[in-house]
Design an enzyme around this catalytic site. Structure first.
Site, PDB file in Angstrom:
ATOM      1  N   HIS A 193    -105.114  82.952 -13.387  1.00  0.00           N
ATOM      2  CA  HIS A 193    -103.790  83.581 -13.202  1.00  0.00           C
ATOM      3  C   HIS A 193    -103.122  83.683 -14.584  1.00  0.00           C
ATOM      4  O   HIS A 193    -102.135  83.028 -14.878  1.00  0.00           O
ATOM      5  CB  HIS A 193    -102.957  82.725 -12.248  1.00  0.00           C
ATOM      6  CG  HIS A 193    -101.761  83.425 -11.689  1.00  0.00           C
ATOM      7  ND1 HIS A 193    -101.469  84.756 -11.925  1.00  0.00           N
ATOM      8  CD2 HIS A 193    -100.756  82.969 -10.884  1.00  0.00           C
ATOM      9  CE1 HIS A 193    -100.353  85.075 -11.296  1.00  0.00           C
ATOM     10  NE2 HIS A 193     -99.902  84.013 -10.662  1.00  0.00           N
ATOM     11  N   ASP A 195     -99.186  72.621  -8.832  1.00  0.00           N
ATOM     12  CA  ASP A 195     -99.349  73.810  -7.992  1.00  0.00           C
ATOM     13  C   ASP A 195     -99.822  73.320  -6.625  1.00  0.00           C
ATOM     14  O   ASP A 195    -100.193  72.138  -6.467  1.00  0.00           O
ATOM     15  CB  ASP A 195    -100.382  74.761  -8.649  1.00  0.00           C
ATOM     16  CG  ASP A 195    -100.576  76.066  -7.887  1.00  0.00           C
ATOM     17  OD1 ASP A 195     -99.708  76.420  -7.063  1.00  0.00           O
ATOM     18  OD2 ASP A 195    -101.620  76.730  -8.102  1.00  0.00           O
ATOM     19  N   ARG A 228     -91.532  85.474 -15.813  1.00  0.00           N
ATOM     20  CA  ARG A 228     -92.595  86.385 -15.380  1.00  0.00           C
ATOM     21  C   ARG A 228     -92.202  87.821 -15.730  1.00  0.00           C
ATOM     22  O   ARG A 228     -93.032  88.620 -16.161  1.00  0.00           O
ATOM     23  CB  ARG A 228     -92.817  86.273 -13.853  1.00  0.00           C
ATOM     24  CG  ARG A 228     -93.284  84.933 -13.341  1.00  0.00           C
ATOM     25  CD  ARG A 228     -94.666  84.588 -13.829  1.00  0.00           C
ATOM     26  NE  ARG A 228     -95.654  85.599 -13.504  1.00  0.00           N
ATOM     27  CZ  ARG A 228     -96.308  85.695 -12.342  1.00  0.00           C
ATOM     28  NH1 ARG A 228     -96.101  84.805 -11.392  1.00  0.00           N
ATOM     29  NH2 ARG A 228     -97.206  86.642 -12.128  1.00  0.00           N
ATOM     30  N   GLN A 250     -99.202  84.382 -15.162  1.00  0.00           N
ATOM     31  CA  GLN A 250     -98.334  83.219 -14.947  1.00  0.00           C
ATOM     32  C   GLN A 250     -98.279  82.363 -16.209  1.00  0.00           C
ATOM     33  O   GLN A 250     -97.213  81.882 -16.605  1.00  0.00           O
ATOM     34  CB  GLN A 250     -98.880  82.399 -13.768  1.00  0.00           C
ATOM     35  CG  GLN A 250     -98.104  81.131 -13.493  1.00  0.00           C
ATOM     36  CD  GLN A 250     -96.704  81.390 -12.965  1.00  0.00           C
ATOM     37  OE1 GLN A 250     -96.533  82.101 -11.999  1.00  0.00           O
ATOM     38  NE2 GLN A 250     -95.693  80.812 -13.601  1.00  0.00           N
ATOM     39  N   CYS A 299     -95.711  76.962 -10.694  1.00  0.00           N
ATOM     40  CA  CYS A 299     -95.795  78.433 -10.672  1.00  0.00           C
ATOM     41  C   CYS A 299     -95.085  79.019  -9.457  1.00  0.00           C
ATOM     42  O   CYS A 299     -94.698  80.188  -9.488  1.00  0.00           O
ATOM     43  CB  CYS A 299     -97.240  78.885 -10.726  1.00  0.00           C
ATOM     44  SG  CYS A 299     -98.240  78.218  -9.375  1.00  0.00           S
TER      45      CYS A 299
HETATM   46  N1  NVA Z   1    -103.026  78.513  -6.869  1.00  0.00           N
HETATM   47  C1  NVA Z   1    -102.110  79.357  -6.117  1.00  0.00           C
HETATM   48  C2  NVA Z   1    -101.203  80.070  -7.059  1.00  0.00           C
HETATM   49  C3  NVA Z   1    -100.181  80.945  -6.386  1.00  0.00           C
HETATM   50  C4  NVA Z   1     -99.301  81.666  -7.377  1.00  0.00           C
HETATM   51  C5  NVA Z   1    -102.904  80.320  -5.268  1.00  0.00           C
HETATM   52  O1  NVA Z   1    -103.884  80.886  -5.771  1.00  0.00           O
HETATM   53  O2  NVA Z   1    -102.553  80.517  -4.112  1.00  0.00           O
HETATM   54  N1   CP Z   2     -96.465  82.442  -9.069  1.00  0.00           N
HETATM   55  C1   CP Z   2     -96.841  83.557  -8.419  1.00  0.00           C
HETATM   56  O1   CP Z   2     -97.776  84.262  -8.820  1.00  0.00           O
HETATM   57  O2   CP Z   2     -96.094  83.831  -7.328  1.00  0.00           O
HETATM   58  P1   CP Z   2     -96.383  84.955  -6.256  1.00  0.00           P
HETATM   59  O3   CP Z   2     -97.618  84.540  -5.480  1.00  0.00           O
HETATM   60  O4   CP Z   2     -95.162  84.987  -5.386  1.00  0.00           O
HETATM   61  O5   CP Z   2     -96.631  86.262  -6.951  1.00  0.00           O
END
Ligand code: NVA
Ligand code: CP
Length: 309
Positions: free
Chosen positions: A131, A224, A292, A134, A264
């Site tokens: 990600h 997270d 962001r 982020q 995040c």
């Molecule tokens: N690790 C989480 C991050 C969400 C922004 C996911 O992948 O669901």
């Molecule tokens: N942190 C993040 O990516 O949030 P969303 O899943 O809401 O986009």
């Protein structure tokens, strides 16, 4: 300027950025946030999301509008993607209409296939592996707070997921020490940990099972969810395994006195983070979420070659 080399490029992994490009992007994001730099580009961004999103979807949309561009929401339920049109076909068609494409999906390989069949810049808006967008906002937030990045220590506590992977790479690039505390069997990706170790010029990359040792003296405590999108069925079974990795006041007491807490979002309060810590004076999660917008606006401006106004 170090960011000029980003024009026309993809951002599929944090490791796609050089040290100078990442520093340049963070500087530009900071300058755009204060209004010192204003850039415009009349281009079209597509958002192809196969998972839910609040922050990424809205921040990319607003960023593009503020740059003078437009956005098309291409989620899989309203396109032929949801009916199984092959990725290699969709990629070549979207390439003919759009100027840039942000993709949120499961497999990193699918994102890479998109990028190899589309000539326009493709951005990783989250995969199971990484990600990076982020982490741009995260590093911007840390820099705002401490005025520098090099030499600081970030400790991520919890599941060794996409966030842990991109944080290892991002911290290594900017010369921060990074420690990941995860239960056995939930460590971050081994190849990315190795890549981060190779990138880190003298800074620490540590993966451990001991959250207290990992948090000791750290300047940034990050967590997270314990079950990411796509793993919801596994969430309940993970609760006892992850309980010692909750970011709560006792764990935070081992960090540096000036330490900040990042997440995040979305958060599961009472699981990976307590209400007290989320709402506490060390939490910068709302600034982090705001960034962001600024970080991705800078990224879009660089990939699209936006001009000064
Ligand atoms: N690790 C989480 C991050 C969400 C922004 C996911 O992948 O669901
Ligand atoms: N942190 C993040 O990516 O949030 P969303 O899943 O809401 O986009």
């Amino acid at each position: 300027m170090s960011v000029e080399s980003l024009r026309g490029r993809d951002l599929l992994s944090m490791a796609d950025l050089s040290v100078d490009e990442l520093r340049g992007l963070l500087d530009l994001a900071a300058a755009m946030k204060t209004g010192k730099v204003n850039l415009r580009c009349n281009k079209v961004l597509g958002l192809l999301f196969q998972k839910a999103s609040t922050r990424t979807r809205v921040s990319f949309t607003v960023a593009m509008y503020q740059l003078g561009g437009q956005v098309i929401d291409l989620n899989s339920s309203v396109t032929q993607v949801g009916r199984g049109e092959p990725t290699i076909d969709t990629a070549r068609v979207l390439d003919r209409y759009l100027d840039v494409l942000a993709i949120r999906t499961f497999e990193q390989q699918e994102l890479e296939t998109f990028a190899s069949y589309a000539k326009i810049p493709v951005i990783n808006a989250l995969t199971d592996l990484e990600h990076p967008c982020q982490v741009l906002a995260d590093l911007q937030t840390v820099k705002e707070q401490f005025g520098q990045l090099k030499g600081l220590t970030l400790t991520y506590v919890g599941d060794g997921n996409n966030m842990a992977n991109s944080l290892m790479l991002g911290c290594a690039l900017v010369g921060m020490n990074v420690r990941i505390a995860a239960p056995s069997g939930y460590e971050p990706d081994g190849a990315i940990a190795q890549q981060a170790t190779e990138i880190a010029a003298g800074s620490e990359v540590l993966v451990t099972q001991d959250p207290v040792e990992a948090v000791k003296g750290a300047h940034v405590i990050y967590t997270d969810v314990w079950a990411s999108m796509g793993q919801e069925d596994l969430a309940e079974g993970r609760l006892p395994i992850f309980q010692p990795y909750q970011v709560n006041d006792p764990l935070l007491s081992h960090a540096d006195e000036q330490a900040i807490v990042l997440h995040c979002l979305p958060a599961h309060r009472g699981e990976e983070i307590t209400d007290e810590v989320m709402e506490g004076s060390q939490s910068l999660v709302w600034d982090q979420a705001e960034n962001r917008l600024h970080a991705q606006k800078a990224l879009l401006a660089c990939l699209l070659g936006a001009s000064a106004i």
